[in-house]
Design a protein around this motif. Structure first.
Motif, PDB file in Angstrom:
ATOM      1  N   UNK A 215       0.831  -1.212   0.000  1.00  0.00           N
ATOM      2  CA  UNK A 215       0.000   0.000   0.000  1.00  0.00           C
ATOM      3  C   UNK A 215       0.864   1.261   0.000  1.00  0.00           C
ATOM      4  N   UNK A 216       1.939   1.241   0.786  1.00  0.00           N
ATOM      5  CA  UNK A 216       2.813   2.418   0.864  1.00  0.00           C
ATOM      6  C   UNK A 216       3.505   2.669  -0.479  1.00  0.00           C
ATOM      7  N   UNK A 217       3.976   1.602  -1.128  1.00  0.00           N
ATOM      8  CA  UNK A 217       4.625   1.765  -2.436  1.00  0.00           C
ATOM      9  C   UNK A 217       3.652   2.367  -3.445  1.00  0.00           C
ATOM     10  N   UNK A 218       2.419   1.897  -3.414  1.00  0.00           N
ATOM     11  CA  UNK A 218       1.402   2.441  -4.336  1.00  0.00           C
ATOM     12  C   UNK A 218       1.254   3.953  -4.125  1.00  0.00           C
ATOM     13  N   UNK A 242      10.792  -3.112 -14.775  1.00  0.00           N
ATOM     14  CA  UNK A 242       9.530  -3.360 -14.083  1.00  0.00           C
ATOM     15  C   UNK A 242       9.515  -2.969 -12.625  1.00  0.00           C
ATOM     16  N   UNK A 243      10.656  -2.571 -12.079  1.00  0.00           N
ATOM     17  CA  UNK A 243      10.678  -2.224 -10.650  1.00  0.00           C
ATOM     18  C   UNK A 243      10.559  -0.717 -10.451  1.00  0.00           C
ATOM     19  N   UNK A 244       9.653  -0.258  -9.600  1.00  0.00           N
ATOM     20  CA  UNK A 244       9.527   1.176  -9.323  1.00  0.00           C
ATOM     21  C   UNK A 244      10.582   1.604  -8.306  1.00  0.00           C
ATOM     22  N   UNK A 245      11.827   1.708  -8.753  1.00  0.00           N
ATOM     23  CA  UNK A 245      12.957   1.891  -7.823  1.00  0.00           C
ATOM     24  C   UNK A 245      12.847   3.167  -6.993  1.00  0.00           C
ATOM     25  N   UNK A 246      12.435   4.277  -7.620  1.00  0.00           N
ATOM     26  CA  UNK A 246      12.357   5.520  -6.846  1.00  0.00           C
ATOM     27  C   UNK A 246      11.195   5.463  -5.845  1.00  0.00           C
ATOM     28  N   UNK A 247      10.103   4.784  -6.209  1.00  0.00           N
ATOM     29  CA  UNK A 247       8.999   4.609  -5.257  1.00  0.00           C
ATOM     30  C   UNK A 247       9.468   3.774  -4.059  1.00  0.00           C
ATOM     31  N   UNK A 248      10.305   2.778  -4.328  1.00  0.00           N
ATOM     32  CA  UNK A 248      10.853   1.968  -3.229  1.00  0.00           C
ATOM     33  C   UNK A 248      11.807   2.797  -2.371  1.00  0.00           C
ATOM     34  N   UNK A 249      12.561   3.709  -3.024  1.00  0.00           N
ATOM     35  CA  UNK A 249      13.432   4.625  -2.254  1.00  0.00           C
ATOM     36  C   UNK A 249      12.601   5.470  -1.297  1.00  0.00           C
ATOM     37  N   UNK A 250      11.531   6.062  -1.856  1.00  0.00           N
ATOM     38  CA  UNK A 250      10.731   6.993  -1.061  1.00  0.00           C
ATOM     39  C   UNK A 250      10.021   6.290   0.089  1.00  0.00           C
ATOM     40  N   UNK A 251       9.638   5.044  -0.122  1.00  0.00           N
ATOM     41  CA  UNK A 251       8.874   4.352   0.925  1.00  0.00           C
ATOM     42  C   UNK A 251       9.728   4.034   2.149  1.00  0.00           C
ATOM     43  N   UNK A 252      11.067   4.037   2.005  1.00  0.00           N
ATOM     44  CA  UNK A 252      11.936   3.646   3.116  1.00  0.00           C
ATOM     45  C   UNK A 252      11.691   4.508   4.356  1.00  0.00           C
ATOM     46  N   UNK A 253      11.416   5.798   4.140  1.00  0.00           N
ATOM     47  CA  UNK A 253      11.178   6.693   5.286  1.00  0.00           C
ATOM     48  C   UNK A 253       9.834   6.432   5.950  1.00  0.00           C
ATOM     49  N   UNK A 254       8.932   5.786   5.217  1.00  0.00           N
ATOM     50  CA  UNK A 254       7.566   5.603   5.714  1.00  0.00           C
ATOM     51  C   UNK A 254       7.294   4.200   6.245  1.00  0.00           C
ATOM     52  N   UNK A 255       8.255   3.302   6.113  1.00  0.00           N
ATOM     53  CA  UNK A 255       8.030   1.937   6.617  1.00  0.00           C
ATOM     54  C   UNK A 255       7.677   1.977   8.106  1.00  0.00           C
ATOM     55  N   UNK A 313       7.677  22.335   9.221  1.00  0.00           N
ATOM     56  CA  UNK A 313       7.025  22.816  10.445  1.00  0.00           C
ATOM     57  C   UNK A 313       5.583  23.221  10.169  1.00  0.00           C
ATOM     58  N   UNK A 314       4.906  22.433   9.376  1.00  0.00           N
ATOM     59  CA  UNK A 314       3.491  22.643   9.061  1.00  0.00           C
ATOM     60  C   UNK A 314       2.710  21.402   9.473  1.00  0.00           C
ATOM     61  N   UNK A 315       1.497  21.621   9.996  1.00  0.00           N
ATOM     62  CA  UNK A 315       0.656  20.495  10.367  1.00  0.00           C
ATOM     63  C   UNK A 315      -0.062  19.996   9.124  1.00  0.00           C
ATOM     64  N   UNK A 316      -0.102  18.672   8.975  1.00  0.00           N
ATOM     65  CA  UNK A 316      -0.743  18.087   7.789  1.00  0.00           C
ATOM     66  C   UNK A 316      -1.164  16.651   8.088  1.00  0.00           C
ATOM     67  N   UNK A 317      -2.053  16.108   7.240  1.00  0.00           N
ATOM     68  CA  UNK A 317      -2.438  14.704   7.367  1.00  0.00           C
ATOM     69  C   UNK A 317      -1.265  13.826   6.944  1.00  0.00           C
ATOM     70  N   UNK A 318      -1.111  12.682   7.617  1.00  0.00           N
ATOM     71  CA  UNK A 318       0.022  11.812   7.281  1.00  0.00           C
ATOM     72  C   UNK A 318      -0.048  11.335   5.835  1.00  0.00           C
ATOM     73  N   UNK A 319      -1.251  11.232   5.283  1.00  0.00           N
ATOM     74  CA  UNK A 319      -1.380  10.794   3.900  1.00  0.00           C
ATOM     75  C   UNK A 319      -0.788  11.762   2.896  1.00  0.00           C
ATOM     76  N   UNK A 320      -0.533  13.004   3.319  1.00  0.00           N
ATOM     77  CA  UNK A 320       0.082  13.980   2.416  1.00  0.00           C
ATOM     78  C   UNK A 320       1.602  13.931   2.453  1.00  0.00           C
ATOM     79  N   UNK A 321       2.155  13.181   3.395  1.00  0.00           N
ATOM     80  CA  UNK A 321       3.610  13.133   3.526  1.00  0.00           C
ATOM     81  C   UNK A 321       4.285  12.591   2.259  1.00  0.00           C
ATOM     82  N   UNK A 322       3.620  11.634   1.589  1.00  0.00           N
ATOM     83  CA  UNK A 322       4.212  11.092   0.358  1.00  0.00           C
ATOM     84  C   UNK A 322       4.429  12.216  -0.658  1.00  0.00           C
ATOM     85  N   UNK A 323       3.402  13.028  -0.833  1.00  0.00           N
ATOM     86  CA  UNK A 323       3.471  14.119  -1.809  1.00  0.00           C
ATOM     87  C   UNK A 323       4.515  15.161  -1.386  1.00  0.00           C
TER      88      UNK A 323
END
Length: 346
Positions: A215-218, A242-255, A313-323
């Motif tokens: 789900x996080x990679x998506x 076929x591997x979304x390498x940069x998406x896998x990079x970005x997800x590391x902080x969110x695991x 230093x802004x408050x936001x929903x965690x779902x926006x952290x990916x963006x």
């Protein structure tokens, strides 16, 4: 600030998803089960035998709603999206940086430090909230692992090649998952964690982790494409067809904050029990339909939780952290930021 859009997860086998005016309609055996306005959705994720009408696929392509197809167990199969409007100049810079060893190492360093410190936060939160109830020897092991992760993050800050940083990332993973079983406080017989296993997951804990990581990679892939980056060309993860390498990079902080911590909460609060898992003949352990729905609901709720971004230093929903993190990476590649600031969970 970008608005947090919903994700529609369709898990019922045999479901039919269609368009009715400006709404997405989910039906099963001719009976309507759900209706959602298209403009409130960022993506539609279909698990297993789910069919979709061509008019709805066209409408999603026009409005930028991504459609992803996963197997019933959560394995990625395909993705449907409209014309890609990625910034060609930004993508060219992304490709140039991946061919530059020093530039690659700088981004890998940020990712490894962020991932390692976020894993340490998982351990520290367990010690803070439940340290007194842990077995003394287990508590001591978790404390030692947290210190080792701190040391690994400190060593990762030194100038070194990307391959050395990948070695430190592997070392951090061994340390973290070496004590992960100590973080499980309920039903230890059903949820005993020995080691990380994938493709297939071999026990309930790995089944939950693998599903959440999917789900996080998506979400990471959608965020990268949203800011104009190519999700297939990464820095920590090397190119592979076929591997979304940069998406896998970005997800590391969110695991840690969006997958590991959530998996532990679901297990320790008994929101998942042994009944929510099934075993396959090949040894795989998978979530049942009810288990998958419980995880999806919890994941959506987690994304609505508010957090103060440590860099902005802004408050936001965690779902926006990916963006936000995708945007910060794009700004670094455009040289608006000297370094890529990883998301540090506190």
């Amino acid at each position: 600030m970008r608005r947090l859009l919903n994700t529609l997860y369709v898990t019922t086998q045999g479901a039919w998803v269609s368009k009715d005016g400006a709404n997405v309609v989910v039906s099963v055996d001719g009976s309507e089960r759900g209706r959602v306005p298209v403009h409130t959705l960022g993506s539609i994720v279909c698990f297993g035998r789910v069919s979709m009408s061509a008019p709805l696929m066209g409408a999603c392509a026009e409005t930028g709603v991504c459609i992803a197809y996963l197997s019933e167990s959560g394995r990625f199969l395909a993705r449907v999206e409209g014309p890609v409007s990625g910034n060609v100049l930004l993508r060219r810079e992304q490709y140039r940086r991946t061919d530059d060893s020093d530039a690659t190492a700088a981004i890998v360093r940020s990712i490894v430090v962020g991932k390692t410190l976020n894993h340490r936060t998982v351990l520290r939160r367990v010690l803070r909230d439940h340290g007194e109830s842990l077995d003394p020897s287990n508590c001591e092991a978790v404390v030692a692992a947290a210190e080792r992760l701190k040391d690994i993050a400190r060593r990762a800050l030194r100038p070194q090649p990307a391959d050395s940083l990948r070695g430190l990332e592997g070392e951090a993973g061994l340390v973290y998952f070496g004590v992960f079983n100590h973080l499980i406080r309920q039903d230890k017989d059903s949820f005993r964690f020995v080691r990380r296993s994938r493709r297939p997951p071999l026990d309930p804990v790995n089944a939950v982790l693998s599903f959440l990581y999917t789900l996080v990679v998506h979400d990471c892939r959608g965020a990268l494409e949203g800011v104009g980056l190519d999700p297939a060309v990464g820095f920590l993860h090397r190119d592979r067809p076929g591997r979304p390498s940069l998406a896998l990079d970005l997800m590391e902080e969110f695991r840690a904050p969006l997958a590991d911590r959530l998996a532990l909460s679901l297990i320790n609060r008994r929101q998942l029990t042994a009944r929510e898992f099934r075993s396959e003949q090949n040894g795989a352990t998978l979530l049942t339909d009810d288990g998958r729905k419980a995880v999806l609901v919890a994941y959506q709720e987690r994304k609505r939780d508010e957090i103060t971004h440590p860099f902005l230093e802004e408050k936001m929903a965690m779902g926006l952290l990916f963006h936000v993190q995708a945007l910060l990476l794009a700004r670094h590649l455009r040289r608006d930021l000297d370094e890529y600031p990883p998301f540090l969970w506190r």
